[in-house]
Design an enzyme around this catalytic site. Structure first.
Site, PDB file in Angstrom:
ATOM      1  N   ARG A   1       1.537  -5.237  -3.142  1.00 41.32           N
ATOM      2  CA  ARG A   1       0.409  -5.930  -2.514  1.00 41.32           C
ATOM      3  C   ARG A   1      -0.525  -6.500  -3.573  1.00 41.32           C
ATOM      4  O   ARG A   1      -0.903  -7.678  -3.529  1.00 41.32           O
ATOM      5  CB  ARG A   1      -0.339  -4.963  -1.587  1.00 41.32           C
ATOM      6  CG  ARG A   1       0.506  -4.434  -0.427  1.00 41.32           C
ATOM      7  CD  ARG A   1      -0.189  -3.372   0.370  1.00 41.32           C
ATOM      8  NE  ARG A   1      -0.552  -2.191  -0.411  1.00 41.32           N
ATOM      9  CZ  ARG A   1      -0.525  -0.948   0.045  1.00 41.32           C
ATOM     10  NH1 ARG A   1      -0.164  -0.701   1.289  1.00 41.32           N
ATOM     11  NH2 ARG A   1      -0.876   0.061  -0.713  1.00 41.32           N
TER      12      ARG A   1
ATOM     13  N   LYS B   1      -8.316  -6.016   6.061  1.00 42.50           N
ATOM     14  CA  LYS B   1      -7.827  -5.255   4.909  1.00 42.50           C
ATOM     15  C   LYS B   1      -8.916  -4.273   4.543  1.00 42.50           C
ATOM     16  O   LYS B   1     -10.076  -4.653   4.363  1.00 42.50           O
ATOM     17  CB  LYS B   1      -7.543  -6.183   3.720  1.00 42.50           C
ATOM     18  CG  LYS B   1      -6.816  -5.483   2.586  1.00 42.50           C
ATOM     19  CD  LYS B   1      -5.398  -5.096   2.981  1.00 42.50           C
ATOM     20  CE  LYS B   1      -4.652  -4.434   1.839  1.00 42.50           C
ATOM     21  NZ  LYS B   1      -3.253  -4.155   2.187  1.00 42.50           N
TER      22      LYS B   1
ATOM     23  N   ARG C   1      -7.956   2.740   8.473  1.00 43.23           N
ATOM     24  CA  ARG C   1      -7.458   1.803   9.481  1.00 43.23           C
ATOM     25  C   ARG C   1      -8.102   2.067  10.831  1.00 43.23           C
ATOM     26  O   ARG C   1      -8.524   1.144  11.545  1.00 43.23           O
ATOM     27  CB  ARG C   1      -5.928   1.919   9.607  1.00 43.23           C
ATOM     28  CG  ARG C   1      -5.127   1.363   8.440  1.00 43.23           C
ATOM     29  CD  ARG C   1      -3.646   1.268   8.794  1.00 43.23           C
ATOM     30  NE  ARG C   1      -3.053   2.555   9.139  1.00 43.23           N
ATOM     31  CZ  ARG C   1      -2.262   3.265   8.345  1.00 43.23           C
ATOM     32  NH1 ARG C   1      -1.991   2.824   7.120  1.00 43.23           N
ATOM     33  NH2 ARG C   1      -1.746   4.410   8.748  1.00 43.23           N
TER      34      ARG C   1
ATOM     35  N   SER D   1      -5.009  -2.938   7.830  1.00 48.67           N
ATOM     36  CA  SER D   1      -4.080  -2.497   6.782  1.00 48.67           C
ATOM     37  C   SER D   1      -4.876  -1.937   5.619  1.00 48.67           C
ATOM     38  O   SER D   1      -5.859  -2.563   5.179  1.00 48.67           O
ATOM     39  CB  SER D   1      -3.208  -3.653   6.298  1.00 48.67           C
ATOM     40  OG  SER D   1      -2.392  -4.152   7.328  1.00 48.67           O
TER      41      SER D   1
ATOM     42  N   GLU E   1       3.550   1.440  15.625  1.00 48.29           N
ATOM     43  CA  GLU E   1       3.102   2.828  15.520  1.00 48.29           C
ATOM     44  C   GLU E   1       4.115   3.771  16.155  1.00 48.29           C
ATOM     45  O   GLU E   1       4.676   3.474  17.219  1.00 48.29           O
ATOM     46  CB  GLU E   1       1.748   2.994  16.237  1.00 48.29           C
ATOM     47  CG  GLU E   1       1.196   4.393  16.256  1.00 48.29           C
ATOM     48  CD  GLU E   1       0.616   4.826  14.927  1.00 48.29           C
ATOM     49  OE1 GLU E   1       0.669   4.043  13.954  1.00 48.29           O
ATOM     50  OE2 GLU E   1       0.114   5.949  14.852  1.00 48.29           O
TER      51      GLU E   1
ATOM     52  N   GLY F   1       2.539  -1.590   9.878  1.00 43.94           N
ATOM     53  CA  GLY F   1       2.606  -0.222  10.382  1.00 43.94           C
ATOM     54  C   GLY F   1       1.255   0.468  10.402  1.00 43.94           C
ATOM     55  O   GLY F   1       0.332   0.078   9.700  1.00 43.94           O
TER      56      GLY F   1
ATOM     57  N   GLN G   1      -5.506   0.820  17.378  1.00 44.67           N
ATOM     58  CA  GLN G   1      -5.133  -0.593  17.504  1.00 44.67           C
ATOM     59  C   GLN G   1      -4.137  -0.682  18.656  1.00 44.67           C
ATOM     60  O   GLN G   1      -2.947  -0.540  18.476  1.00 44.67           O
ATOM     61  CB  GLN G   1      -4.517  -1.097  16.206  1.00 44.67           C
ATOM     62  CG  GLN G   1      -5.458  -0.961  15.008  1.00 44.67           C
ATOM     63  CD  GLN G   1      -4.723  -0.799  13.692  1.00 44.67           C
ATOM     64  OE1 GLN G   1      -4.113  -1.739  13.207  1.00 44.67           O
ATOM     65  NE2 GLN G   1      -4.778   0.383  13.110  1.00 44.67           N
TER      66      GLN G   1
ATOM     67  N   PRO H   1      -3.087   0.925  22.619  1.00 45.32           N
ATOM     68  CA  PRO H   1      -2.912   2.295  23.096  1.00 45.32           C
ATOM     69  C   PRO H   1      -2.023   3.099  22.163  1.00 45.32           C
ATOM     70  O   PRO H   1      -1.212   2.533  21.412  1.00 45.32           O
ATOM     71  CB  PRO H   1      -2.258   2.100  24.475  1.00 45.32           C
ATOM     72  CG  PRO H   1      -1.596   0.769  24.386  1.00 45.32           C
ATOM     73  CD  PRO H   1      -2.475  -0.071  23.518  1.00 45.32           C
TER      74      PRO H   1
END
Length: 367
Positions: free
Chosen positions: A54, A164, A196, A233, A299, A346, A351, A353
């Protein structure tokens, strides 16, 4: 309110440091580097604490863009919102999505809401603020600022909020301890989820999806509290939140539109189809519309099952659950969209349910 034209283009990458596609677009005149507002990317790292693809991708982009903008690489990173999501498991394909924005005149006869984009940043957080109410409150402020920047006044017109956010490292935990403060967790990996989750709750507060009276103890515990449009993220490369709001605005004359739906679990194909249909794609696509990209969260269901059947994503000591989830959801979306070059991230705490997550689609319009 100013009128803007927002552009979106997806570019395949050969690796996290590959900027050749973007540079070719700039050289051909297809992209004006001065108009670039945000770049979202998928890199082929592990998506964990030690995923340096990243940071590598952002550094490569900033270095390449610096001479085109007459800025230093550090100044480019401050000017453009970069969000790199690690992990391209399964059929997911590494790529970047470049968002541009410029002021424009409204053509005669053009009506309706078109794609708008806005960005904002929070202040830097102290390590002990991550995953707690301070991060929630500051994120909510930034989301509202980004909505203003996008020319979006109605929360119902917001279809995706990409954030982010930071994570904890041992040095950051020790710094908090030296000041006599405790962090939400001492685990760097767990801190990704806390950050997150708090960031997503900030989106939910800003868009009035939930009430603002949230306590620190609600983060990662009250999964009935969530946002239908948040995508967050975590990364090691920053200590503040970068907020990008995507929605449809009367102030935009863009050739693109965005819509979304909410997946209730990792195999919710109906929600993906609903999101495609929301912008005129899906099972009966309109000939004047073309898919640009799909953005989704993935998720592993926290109760260990999907529709009554047990899964082992949370019990695999070889592969983290977030990697399992990205591969599963990525495969589902790729099959329905006809491409693996989709943005699936991921870790969907708060975010959508529990076990599900938002899915947004951007389509290009012919007029």
């Amino acid at each position: 309110m100013r009128t803007t034209s927002v552009g979106v283009i997806r570019i395949a990458t050969k690796g996290p440091g590959d900027v050749s596609g973007l540079m070719a677009m700039i050289d051909s005149g297809a992209i004006d580097p001065a108009s670039i507002l945000a770049i979202l990317g998928k890199t082929e790292g592990n998506g964990g604490v030690n995923d340096f693809t990243r940071e590598y991708a952002v550094a490569a982009l900033c270095t390449a863009l610096a001479p085109r903008l007459g800025l230093s690489a550090a100044e480019v990173e401050q000017r453009i919102a970069f969000v790199m999501s690690g992990g391209t498991e399964g059929v997911l394909s590494p790529h970047i999505t470049v968002f541009t924005r410029r002021e424009a005149e409204r053509p005669a006869g053009l009506s309706g809401k078109r794609l708008g984009i806005g960005m904002a940043q929070t202040r830097d957080f102290l390590p002990e603020e991550l995953g707690r109410s301070a991060q929630i409150a500051e994120t909510a402020k930034a989301v509202k600022a980004a909505m203003d920047d996008a020319g979006i006044t109605d929360p119902a017109d917001v279809h995706f909020v990409q954030i982010k956010c930071p994570l904890l490292t041992s040095d950051r935990v020790e710094a908090a301890s030296a000041r006599g403060n405790k962090t939400a967790t001492t685990s760097a990996y767990s801190s990704m989820a806390y950050s997150r989750g708090a960031s997503a709750l900030g989106v939910a507060v800003a868009l009035r999806e939930i009430a603002s009276d949230i306590s620190d103890g609600d983060v990662l515990h009250r999964y009935d509290l969530f946002s239908n449009v948040a995508s967050t993220s975590s990364g090691i490369e920053l200590m503040h939140n970068v907020v990008i709001v995507l929605g449809n605005s009367e102030a935009s004359v863009s050739a693109f539109a965005i819509g979304h739906a909410v997946m209730n679990d990792a195999i919710d194909a109906a929600a993906v189809t609903s999101a495609l249909n929301s912008v005129g794609l899906g099972t009966m696509p309109q000939p004047d519309r073309a898919l640009v990209n799909i953005f989704a969260k993935a998720e592993a269901s926290p109760d260990g099952s999907v529709r009554g059947f047990r899964h082992t994503m949370l019990e695999d000591t070889d592969i983290s659950s977030t990697r399992h989830a990205r591969a599963a959801v990525g495969g589902l979306i790729a099959g329905l969209a006809g491409t693996g070059a989709v943005y699936v991230s991921g870790g969907a705490e708060h975010q959508g349910p529990a076990g599900g997550g938002p899915v947004a689609v951007i389509a290009k319009l012919s007029t």
